[in-house]
Design an enzyme around this catalytic site. Structure first.
Site: not given
Length: 317
Positions: A232, A261, A279
């Site tokens: 994370r 993001e 990601h």
């Protein structure tokens, strides 16, 4: 009975999860991952379940969804869902903790190999017409520090054993049995930081892990060490990491996750000793299909069978 889905990868490779919802009498409403509350609002009054990726499930949203019974995270981390507010309203919050563990572990280890051997840098220079002689770092026989020996961390440890690595770990809730079976030593966070050639992070973002790797902790790492984050954004202080990499405090770093993001601009992106990815660690056909199926199974458990879902994350009985 509406089910709102804002995960772009739901049923991407296999329509079986959609078919399962329809067979149970649900109407699936698919919206973009970044859909604002105004786009969700026309459907919320009739929504009984949500499947979300990064949608902010907050008080404002919950107030407009009186029939909502369950919010399923299409993945693992639930930091975008207000756990206190959902619990107060009797809404289950669930996740799928192990369906993508192999995909993420593969990716984390790929980042370890990439960082050590500078594969990305070699590819960029070769494509540019150069023929770089890059003298890199061994992975075989080195020390790997795993922060978070859970579902994913354990899989990374097993992969590391194939490279004859010494594996040490830190976890707030250590699984001593697994560690003993696989020759893994639990150590303090300071000892792990100072002893590891590679450090890989596999913890959720919480008050305990926010800025866990700041300037002070990064300075305790070996100058030759690499830091890998596929868990994370926010666990690593990005500005401190940038300065440490710029000053060669550590050899390099890689991250699949960021505080904000999607990422358009960031000082880290200017550094050759930093590998960024978007990601995507959990994005494989097998993992995505399994996550979708398990989200649907938990919705059916809750709504159709009146049972407590399998993976409740907000402490609701």
């Amino acid at each position: 009975m509406k089910v709102i889905c804002t995960s772009p990868s739901f049923a991407k490779y296999d329509a079986a999860p959609i078919d399962a919802l329809e067979q149970q009498g649900f109407e699936l409403i698919t919206l973009p991952a970044d859909a604002p509350l105004s786009a969700l609002e026309p459907h919320l009054a009739e929504t009984v379940a949500m499947i979300v990726a990064f949608t902010d499930v907050n008080e404002a949203l919950l107030a407009k969804a009186p029939q909502l019974k369950i919010v399923c995270k299409h993945g693992v981390g639930v930091d975008n869902i207000n756990l206190d507010a959902t619990r107060a309203r009797g809404i289950y919050v669930t996740n799928v903790p192990d369906a993508n563990k192999h995909a993420v572990a593969d990716f984390a280890f790929a980042l370890i190999l990439n960082s050590a051997r500078q594969i990305t840098q070699a590819a960029i220079e070769t494509r540019a017409g150069n023929w770089p002689r890059i003298f890199a770092t061994d992975v075989y026989g080195k020390t790997l520090g795993i922060i978070g020996l859970g579902n994913i961390g354990k899989q990374v440890a097993l992969r590391a054993k194939g490279f004859n690595m010494r594996v040490i770990a830190f976890d707030f809730y250590p699984d001593e049995k697994f560690a003993a079976e696989h020759g893994i030593e639990f150590v303090s966070l300071d000892q792990l930081t100072e002893s590891s050639d590679f450090i890989t992070l596999h913890k959720p973002l919480t008050d305990k892990t926010q800025n866990l790797f700041d300037a002070a902790r990064i300075k305790r790492m070996k100058k030759s060490a690499f830091l890998i984050n596929a868990s994370r954004g926010g666990i690593v202080n990005e500005q401190d990491l940038y300065q440490a990499l710029l000053d060669n405090v550590i050899a390099g770093a890689a991250a699949d996750v960021f505080e904000q993001e999607p990422l358009a601009e960031h000082p880290l992106l200017t550094l050759s000793n930093f590998i960024p990815t978007s990601h995507i660690a959990g994005y494989t056909d097998g993992a995505i299909s399994a996550i979708g199926e398990r989200c649907v199974a938990q919705i059916v458990q809750c709504i159709k069978q009146g049972e407590r879902p399998t993976n409740v994350m907000n402490g609701l009985d």
